[in-house]
Enzyme design. Sequence first.
Site, PDB file in Angstrom:
ATOM      1  N   ASP A   1       9.356   2.903   1.394  1.00  0.00           N
ATOM      2  CA  ASP A   1       8.198   3.621   1.924  1.00  0.00           C
ATOM      3  C   ASP A   1       8.180   3.439   3.443  1.00  0.00           C
ATOM      4  O   ASP A   1       7.817   2.377   3.951  1.00  0.00           O
ATOM      5  CB  ASP A   1       6.923   3.059   1.278  1.00  0.00           C
ATOM      6  CG  ASP A   1       5.660   3.781   1.754  1.00  0.00           C
ATOM      7  OD1 ASP A   1       5.678   4.348   2.861  1.00  0.00           O
ATOM      8  OD2 ASP A   1       4.649   3.735   1.035  1.00  0.00           O
TER       9      ASP A   1
ATOM     10  N   PHE B   1       0.860  -1.189   0.000  1.00  0.00           N
ATOM     11  CA  PHE B   1       0.000   0.000   0.000  1.00  0.00           C
ATOM     12  C   PHE B   1       0.887   1.226   0.000  1.00  0.00           C
ATOM     13  O   PHE B   1       1.736   1.393   0.875  1.00  0.00           O
ATOM     14  CB  PHE B   1      -0.928   0.014   1.223  1.00  0.00           C
ATOM     15  CG  PHE B   1      -1.838   1.220   1.206  1.00  0.00           C
ATOM     16  CD1 PHE B   1      -2.938   1.260   0.349  1.00  0.00           C
ATOM     17  CD2 PHE B   1      -1.580   2.319   2.000  1.00  0.00           C
ATOM     18  CE1 PHE B   1      -3.760   2.379   0.295  1.00  0.00           C
ATOM     19  CE2 PHE B   1      -2.402   3.445   1.958  1.00  0.00           C
ATOM     20  CZ  PHE B   1      -3.498   3.477   1.099  1.00  0.00           C
TER      21      PHE B   1
ATOM     22  N   LYS C   1       2.949  10.361   8.397  1.00  0.00           N
ATOM     23  CA  LYS C   1       2.359   9.817   9.618  1.00  0.00           C
ATOM     24  C   LYS C   1       3.071  10.278  10.895  1.00  0.00           C
ATOM     25  O   LYS C   1       2.914  11.417  11.320  1.00  0.00           O
ATOM     26  CB  LYS C   1       2.310   8.285   9.527  1.00  0.00           C
ATOM     27  CG  LYS C   1       1.213   7.781   8.554  1.00  0.00           C
ATOM     28  CD  LYS C   1       1.026   6.293   8.683  1.00  0.00           C
ATOM     29  CE  LYS C   1       0.027   5.703   7.702  1.00  0.00           C
ATOM     30  NZ  LYS C   1      -1.339   5.722   8.175  1.00  0.00           N
TER      31      LYS C   1
HETATM   32  C1  LIG Z   1       3.052   2.454   3.782  1.00  0.00           C
HETATM   33  C2  LIG Z   1       2.119   3.582   3.464  1.00  0.00           C
HETATM   34  N1  LIG Z   1       2.356   4.347   2.398  1.00  0.00           N
HETATM   35  C3  LIG Z   1       1.550   5.387   2.081  1.00  0.00           C
HETATM   36  C4  LIG Z   1       0.438   5.688   2.834  1.00  0.00           C
HETATM   37  C5  LIG Z   1      -0.433   6.854   2.459  1.00  0.00           C
HETATM   38  O1  LIG Z   1      -0.277   7.864   3.361  1.00  0.00           O
HETATM   39  P1  LIG Z   1      -1.388   9.030   3.480  1.00  0.00           P
HETATM   40  O2  LIG Z   1      -2.655   8.381   3.934  1.00  0.00           O
HETATM   41  O3  LIG Z   1      -0.808  10.017   4.447  1.00  0.00           O
HETATM   42  O4  LIG Z   1      -1.545   9.623   2.116  1.00  0.00           O
HETATM   43  C6  LIG Z   1       0.150   4.899   3.950  1.00  0.00           C
HETATM   44  C7  LIG Z   1      -1.055   5.158   4.757  1.00  0.00           C
HETATM   45  O5  LIG Z   1      -1.619   4.299   5.376  1.00  0.00           O
HETATM   46  C8  LIG Z   1       1.006   3.829   4.270  1.00  0.00           C
HETATM   47  O6  LIG Z   1       0.762   3.054   5.335  1.00  0.00           O
END
Ligand SMILES: Cc1ncc(COP(=O)(O)O)c(C=O)c1O
Length: 391
Positions: free
Chosen positions: A215, A131, A244
């Site tokens: 990520d 994700f 986050k």
């Molecule tokens: C690993 C990862 N990448 C990207 C995102 C996307 O982040 P945002 O919701 O701040 O756009 C998330 C959100 O859950 C995530 O867990």
Amino acid sequence: MSQQWQERYAGALMNTFGPPKLVLVRGEGAHVWDADGKEYVDLLGGIAVNALGHAHPALVAAVTEQLTTLGHVSNFFTSAPQVELAERLLSLVAADGRVFFTNSGTEANEAAFKLTRRTGRTHLVAAEGSFHGRTMGSLALTGKPHMREAFEPLPGGVEHIPATVEALEATIDESVAALFVEPIQGEAGVVELPDGFMEAARELTARHGALLVVDEIQTGAGRTGQWFGFQHAGITPDAITVAKGIGGGFPIGGLVTFGRASSLYSKGQHGSTFGGNPLATAVANAVLDEIETTGLVENATVRGTQIRERVEAMDSPLVTGTRGRGLLLGVALSEPVAMPLAAEAMRAGLIVNAANDSTIRMAPPLNIGDAEVDEFADKFSLALDAVASRR
Ligand SMILES: Cc1ncc(COP(=O)(O)O)c(C=O)c1O
């Protein structure tokens, strides 16, 4: 009270999230209160965001002081907090590089996606089940076909492979611009990479001139017991994306690049109105300061181990084991009862999340102590018994 807000929510908010599970009015530390006055211990922490818990004095002070001094100036200008945060993020990785600030995780991954086009190659590789966010580029990277299908055509060139060393060996070649990978797939249900994956990813991408983009949006800011998840593998990627936890609840994200990835963008090729403003960066500096000075990276390891031991000691027939690192935790269930279990936990006054049918996820504040672990254990055990007795 909650009922009324739920009805108004249904009439005014888009139905992208389904009905909210609670209407919350207040938080303090690892606790929140709903509109009917009920108290909960929050082991989800806004999905790995509230690194310091709710209403932490350091965060409140940073917001107040910076907003009364200088809140926003646009990227025609810079400010001390912006430069300090960029330097701090680089120093946490102990590598030379550059930072581009965003307001969220998905924007950080968009910035990374766009950056890879500057390599002259367009083939991207990401993991099945991954994700990376909901905007078009991040969605294209996301390895969950059911999320992508309704929005095609997405930006092209992304290949999804199983998260195995063998698949990496078969895929990474001279055509690949970048490999995107999460150190632990949080949204997929706290799924860890196989041993040696990150090291092989580093070796293969370096050998074939591809970028390794990690990520760290869910795993960063100390959550896994290191500042960033990739650090457990002792490698240095070409780029990481963060969001986050670094803002502790204030919206901020960033793309942090190292080495040659730092000079791929040139003037005018990317931008953001809000990204890196004095307010957001001052708050993130305060959050990272607090994490550092109060030993919260270490606390993540200690409390994570404690929670896992407590869950395992419950000896519930519904629990097959625990997964994750530090305070990014998954409880693996023997049956697809995660949803009713999370609902039962909530009735008992505990917030956890059903990451999928058979996994409970937790990503609590990094500063939880014995009292919160005890409270979690009491309530989670009650919830497990309640669900087990209904089978
Ligand atoms: C690993 C990862 N990448 C990207 C995102 C996307 O982040 P945002 O919701 O701040 O756009 C998330 C959100 O859950 C995530 O867990």
